[in-house]
Design a protein around this motif. Structure first.
Motif, mmCIF file in Angstrom:
data_model
loop_
_atom_site.group_PDB
_atom_site.id
_atom_site.type_symbol
_atom_site.label_atom_id
_atom_site.label_comp_id
_atom_site.label_asym_id
_atom_site.label_seq_id
_atom_site.Cartn_x
_atom_site.Cartn_y
_atom_site.Cartn_z
ATOM 1 N N SER A 160 -51.636 -40.476 60.735
ATOM 2 C CA SER A 160 -50.780 -39.483 59.928
ATOM 3 C C SER A 160 -51.527 -38.615 58.734
ATOM 4 O O SER A 160 -52.697 -38.860 58.748
ATOM 5 C CB SER A 160 -49.574 -40.239 59.555
ATOM 6 N N LEU A 161 -50.737 -38.123 57.735
ATOM 7 C CA LEU A 161 -51.142 -37.451 56.564
ATOM 8 C C LEU A 161 -50.682 -38.330 55.502
ATOM 9 O O LEU A 161 -49.439 -38.586 55.414
ATOM 10 C CB LEU A 161 -51.026 -35.915 56.562
ATOM 11 N N ALA A 162 -51.407 -38.186 54.399
ATOM 12 C CA ALA A 162 -50.906 -38.691 52.872
ATOM 13 C C ALA A 162 -51.576 -38.040 51.878
ATOM 14 O O ALA A 162 -52.810 -37.865 52.019
ATOM 15 C CB ALA A 162 -50.833 -40.317 52.918
ATOM 16 N N GLY A 163 -50.841 -37.943 50.743
ATOM 17 C CA GLY A 163 -51.326 -37.374 49.633
ATOM 18 C C GLY A 163 -50.692 -36.731 48.614
ATOM 19 O O GLY A 163 -49.474 -37.408 48.671
ATOM 20 N N ARG A 164 -50.869 -35.695 47.942
ATOM 21 C CA ARG A 164 -50.051 -34.966 47.110
ATOM 22 C C ARG A 164 -49.912 -33.384 47.513
ATOM 23 O O ARG A 164 -50.848 -32.926 48.209
ATOM 24 C CB ARG A 164 -50.549 -35.044 45.657
ATOM 25 N N VAL A 165 -48.992 -33.004 47.114
ATOM 26 C CA VAL A 165 -48.438 -31.411 47.637
ATOM 27 C C VAL A 165 -48.111 -30.743 46.105
ATOM 28 O O VAL A 165 -47.065 -31.513 45.581
ATOM 29 C CB VAL A 165 -47.417 -31.177 48.643
#
Length: 441
Positions: free
Chosen positions: A126-131
């Motif tokens: 999946s994806l993770a981080g900040r937007v």
């Protein structure tokens, strides 16, 4: 200590920390629940002995500190445990989609850190981080980590690459692009997916720092439940024990500090990395906040001690020849003190002896690690942070297998050993007399 309970709590911590931004948020929530007050670098600080505080930089690095009740500017010194919250992965590029061939939609990624590339193939990701999202006249940072698997990097079938089992050198531009869709989604789907998860329109998504993440839950395993395996053991295992040790200890005569830096895996040379001024800036402001000046800060620095906490290599069961004959570590046999003649680690005889004495008093076994003399080893954050704030320091870690894999393995006992050692360090009044002597109070 209850090894299995502590391992379960470690796995919960890692599961809540799919990116460095989530790690900082996770630490913040746990610190606030323990009574720590957030300070902002852009605002004035009012500090009091007996109180606990924390600071974020870039929402990806965390510094927390507890000022002992008996501390003043003239007697101040710092006892620091420093770890890092980032792990090797792949970062989505600004123009993050690759359309084709055919109806395929892939993501365009580049390596973050020195990972084991093959460990990322053929597993749901999946994806993770900040937007960064536009909200009227403001642009705000939002955490992003959808609770579902979105991607996979498929291997080439052995029928199409008969030599695959002779060794595979991956071309990161070609071989490691994750598959997002077989035709149902078109270009623009990535920002639409992000926007839908955040409850905004795609036009509001202005920027993103997103990384591939392995959502496979960590677990304790083995016939005798000896092993713990999970993504990101390097270095969230050390971040976790540093936090728990800080919360479990009291020391009225020192400033106890937890540092969890970002960007260790790419050299630490960022505004929020260990090579930045973050640690120096915060601890200088602590001295100033206690009524001291620059002279008091420099004196405090000379009396301070850092434990640089980053995991260590255990002897590999199939390749023991890869480690030094004598200076090597085993799973479940205690924490590891790392040393290198090239000064890639901060450990020297003075710092090793100081830390070993604390561990001995706490009943914690200590193993020694040095690289083979005919192979180059890695480095970590301690010696880099010392370029900004010089003090005595030791490098320690927990022994693990498959470091920098997307799924790593350690021993269940060692997390508890590390927690016991670091709590003892925080609880001991370390009184340093230059490099001549140290008194453990």
């Amino acid at each position: 200590m209850d090894d299995l309970r502590i391992s379960g709590e470690l796995l919960d911590f890692i599961g809540e920390s799919p990116s460095m931004f989530h790690t900082a948020h996770n630490l913040s929530q746990r610190l606030e629940a323990a009574g720590f007050t957030r300070l902002r670098e852009s605002e004035g600080w009012r500090l009091e002995p007996g109180r606990s505080y924390y600071v974020l930089r870039n929402n990806s690095s965390t510094l927390a500190f507890r000022i002992g009740e008996e501390v003043d500017a003239r007697s101040c010194h710092f006892q620091i445990c420093a770890s890092h919250g980032d792990s090797p992965s792949f970062k989505v590029k600004s123009v993050g989609e690759l359309a084709g061939p055919g109806g395929y939609l892939r993501l365009n990624v580049e390596a973050y850190g020195g990972g084991i590339d093959g460990s990322w193939l053929d597993r749901p990701l999946s994806l993770a981080g900040r937007v960064l999202v536009r909200e009227g006249s403001r642009v705000v940072s939002r955490l992003f980590a959808p609770d579902r698997d979105l991607l996979l990097i498929p291997s080439v079938a052995i029928h199409m690459n008969r030599d695959v089992n002779k060794g595979m050198a991956f071309n990161r531009q070609v071989d490691l692009c994750p598959l997002l869709s077989a035709g149902e989604l078109k270009r623009g789907a990535l920002d639409a997916l992000i926007a839908d998860d955040l409850g905004v329109s795609p036009e509001q998504v202005l920027g993103r720092d997103l990384f591939l993440t392995n959502r496979q839950p960590g677990l304790v395993w083995g016939a005798e439940r000896e092993f713990v395996s999970s993504p990101k053991l390097d270095d969230l295992q050390c971040a976790f024990v540093s936090l728990e040790a800080l919360l479990a200890s009291e020391n009225p005569r020192t400033v106890s500090v937890l540092a969890c830096f970002d960007n260790e895996e790419v050299g630490s040379g960022t505004k929020q990395g260990a090579l930045s001024t973050f640690l120096r800036d915060v601890l200088l402001r602590v001295c100033l906040g206690l009524g001291g000046g620059n002279e008091d800060y420099l004196r405090a620095q000379a009396r301070s001690f850092m434990v640089s906490c980053d995991n260590a290599h255990a002897v590999h069961p199939n390749h023991p020849e890869l480690t030094d004959d004598e200076n090597h570590a085993w799973l479940n046999q205690g924490i590891v003190v790392k040393e290198a003649a090239n000064q890639a680690y901060t450990t020297d005889a003075f710092s090793r002896s100081l830390f070993a004495a604390i561990c001995a008093d706490a009943g914690v076994p200590v193993q020694a690690f040095a690289n083979r003399s005919d192979s180059a080893g890695g480095s970590t954050l301690g010696n880099l942070s010392n370029m900004q704030m010089s003090m005595h320091a030791v490098d320690m870690g927990l022994p693990q297998l498959a470091m920098h894999s997307s799924f790593e393995t350690a021993g269940v006992r060692d997390t508890a050993w590390a927690l016991q050692a670091l709590a003892a360090f925080y609880g001991t009044n370390v009184q340093i007399d230059e490099a001549d002597a140290v008194t453990l109070g």
